[in-house]
Motif scaffolding. Structure first.
Motif, PDB file in Angstrom:
ATOM      1  N   ARG A 179     -27.321  41.245  -2.726  1.00  0.00           N
ATOM      2  CA  ARG A 179     -28.497  41.378  -3.587  1.00  0.00           C
ATOM      3  C   ARG A 179     -28.217  40.607  -4.872  1.00  0.00           C
ATOM      4  O   ARG A 179     -27.247  40.878  -5.571  1.00  0.00           O
ATOM      5  N   GLU A 180     -29.058  39.630  -5.141  1.00  0.00           N
ATOM      6  CA  GLU A 180     -28.860  38.777  -6.312  1.00  0.00           C
ATOM      7  C   GLU A 180     -29.199  39.532  -7.599  1.00  0.00           C
ATOM      8  O   GLU A 180     -29.752  40.634  -7.567  1.00  0.00           O
ATOM      9  N   ALA A 181     -28.865  38.924  -8.732  1.00  0.00           N
ATOM     10  CA  ALA A 181     -29.048  39.582 -10.027  1.00  0.00           C
ATOM     11  C   ALA A 181     -30.503  39.938 -10.294  1.00  0.00           C
ATOM     12  O   ALA A 181     -30.799  40.938 -10.970  1.00  0.00           O
ATOM     13  N   ASP A 182     -31.444  39.156  -9.751  1.00  0.00           N
ATOM     14  CA  ASP A 182     -32.862  39.441  -9.968  1.00  0.00           C
ATOM     15  C   ASP A 182     -33.425  40.432  -8.951  1.00  0.00           C
ATOM     16  O   ASP A 182     -34.625  40.687  -8.921  1.00  0.00           O
ATOM     17  N   GLY A 183     -32.568  40.955  -8.081  1.00  0.00           N
ATOM     18  CA  GLY A 183     -33.004  41.947  -7.099  1.00  0.00           C
ATOM     19  C   GLY A 183     -33.330  41.379  -5.735  1.00  0.00           C
ATOM     20  O   GLY A 183     -33.628  42.134  -4.803  1.00  0.00           O
ATOM     21  N   THR A 184     -33.274  40.051  -5.584  1.00  0.00           N
ATOM     22  CA  THR A 184     -33.581  39.429  -4.303  1.00  0.00           C
ATOM     23  C   THR A 184     -32.509  39.780  -3.261  1.00  0.00           C
ATOM     24  O   THR A 184     -31.310  39.638  -3.527  1.00  0.00           O
ATOM     25  N   TYR A 185     -32.963  40.232  -2.102  1.00  0.00           N
ATOM     26  CA  TYR A 185     -32.051  40.602  -1.018  1.00  0.00           C
ATOM     27  C   TYR A 185     -31.937  39.438  -0.046  1.00  0.00           C
ATOM     28  O   TYR A 185     -32.937  38.860   0.377  1.00  0.00           O
ATOM     29  N   ARG A 186     -30.705  39.079   0.298  1.00  0.00           N
ATOM     30  CA  ARG A 186     -30.477  37.995   1.242  1.00  0.00           C
ATOM     31  C   ARG A 186     -29.467  38.430   2.295  1.00  0.00           C
ATOM     32  O   ARG A 186     -28.500  39.131   1.981  1.00  0.00           O
ATOM     33  N   SER A 187     -29.701  37.990   3.525  1.00  0.00           N
ATOM     34  CA  SER A 187     -28.820  38.327   4.641  1.00  0.00           C
ATOM     35  C   SER A 187     -28.508  37.054   5.421  1.00  0.00           C
ATOM     36  O   SER A 187     -29.394  36.220   5.647  1.00  0.00           O
ATOM     37  N   PHE A 188     -27.247  36.906   5.842  1.00  0.00           N
ATOM     38  CA  PHE A 188     -26.818  35.695   6.531  1.00  0.00           C
ATOM     39  C   PHE A 188     -26.042  36.065   7.791  1.00  0.00           C
ATOM     40  O   PHE A 188     -25.162  36.936   7.747  1.00  0.00           O
ATOM     41  N   ALA A 189     -26.381  35.394   8.883  1.00  0.00           N
ATOM     42  CA  ALA A 189     -25.632  35.601  10.119  1.00  0.00           C
ATOM     43  C   ALA A 189     -24.288  34.891  10.010  1.00  0.00           C
ATOM     44  O   ALA A 189     -24.178  33.815   9.400  1.00  0.00           O
TER      45      ALA A 189
END
Length: 297
Positions: free
Chosen positions: A247-257
């Motif tokens: 989860r980035e500092a601005d709240g964005t959630y990212r997921s990577f295979a």
């Protein structure tokens, strides 16, 4: 006239009796009684699998070795009898342990750890882990679910203070008059010992004994670099052999295979020193540190 009625009644009753007798099935027509094989088959369908797999006996010296390894590496989280501690679950009834035969399922978990659950990896050989597994399998099921009651205050406060300021290198991050001031009055001995082992990470979000608030620790962060060179970083949300999420500092959630080493993943855990030390600490070091920190009221 009366005699005719009696004769007629006897004739009717007799015919009814004959009909009833004829209607009764003969012994040959009765349904056959189930044979032993049939009963055994029914029993096999209805019986539950045993609660604990039956395994061949293990030599006593191998069980003793497994117990020694477990208590040196695992008991601080899972309890000295493997039935659960402050931060670790009961392993005697754990599904993975029940399914394991000779350490083949347990070994990858122990050697790789479960970072998102606060479990470090241990540099134990598959042979040693097999001995631990054999010891776990030999534990009786009585008192299941009861957490261990460990005798915590068995160390030397003086030796603990010397270790804290010297060989333990604790003063590189901590101070008895700073972040650890009054810790002995905030938490009980068992909680303090768990904080030593985990650095506080295993207790995040959980209620702790002794009335003190949960310890505040900085979050674990991760940087993910894609083959294109683009990098994403933030607070680690989840990581496994197949996926990493942040989860980035601005709240964005990212997921990577994940596929092997792609993408490149670098995890920064502020508690890594505690995790790295867990398989290296001696029992006496942890007991002495606990005895010392308890005195910091």
């Amino acid at each position: 006239m009366h005699l005719r009625r009696v004769v007629r009644f006897i004739a009717v009753a007799g015919s009814v009796c004959v009909s009833l007798v004829a209607a009764r099935p003969s012994p040959a027509q009765n349904p056959p009684r189930p044979t032993q094989a049939t009963q055994a088959g029914r029993g096999a369908r209805q019986e539950r699998a045993p609660d604990y797999p039956v395994r061949p006996p293990v030599p006593p010296e191998q069980l003793a070795h497994g117990q020694q390894l477990f208590r040196s590496n695992c008991s601080f989280c899972h309890g000295s009898d493997a039935r659960g501690g402050e931060t670790g679950p009961n392993l005697v009834r754990d599904k993975i342990v029940l399914s394991d035969q000779h350490g083949e399922i347990i070994a990858p978990i122990v050697q790789n750890g479960i970072p998102d659950k606060g479990m470090p990896k241990f540099a134990l050989s598959t042979t040693d882990i097999a001995s631990i597994a054999d010891w776990l399998h030999a534990q009786p099921l009585s008192d299941r679910g009861s957490p261990s009651m460990l005798d915590i205050l068995v160390g030397s406060a003086t030796a603990g203070q010397a270790y804290f300021s010297g060989a333990g290198r604790c003063t590189e991050c901590h101070s008895a008059t700073g972040d650890l001031a009054g810790i002995g009055g905030k938490y009980d001995a068992k909680t303090i010992q768990n904080l030593i082992v985990s650095g506080g990470g295993a207790g995040i979000g959980r209620r702790v004994s002794g009335g003190g608030p949960p310890p505040k620790v900085p979050p674990t962060t991760v940087a993910v670099t894609l083959p294109s060179g683009q990098t994403y970083s933030g607070t680690l949300d989840h990581i496994s052999a197949f996926v990493v999420a942040l989860r980035e500092a601005d709240g964005t959630y990212r997921s990577f295979a994940r596929q092997g080493s792609v993408p490149k993943v670098v995890v920064t855990n502020p508690l890594q020193w505690h995790i790295d030390m867990l398989p290296k600490w001696k029992d006496s070091d942890i007991h002495n540190l606990t005895a010392y920190l308890v005195t910091l009221k």
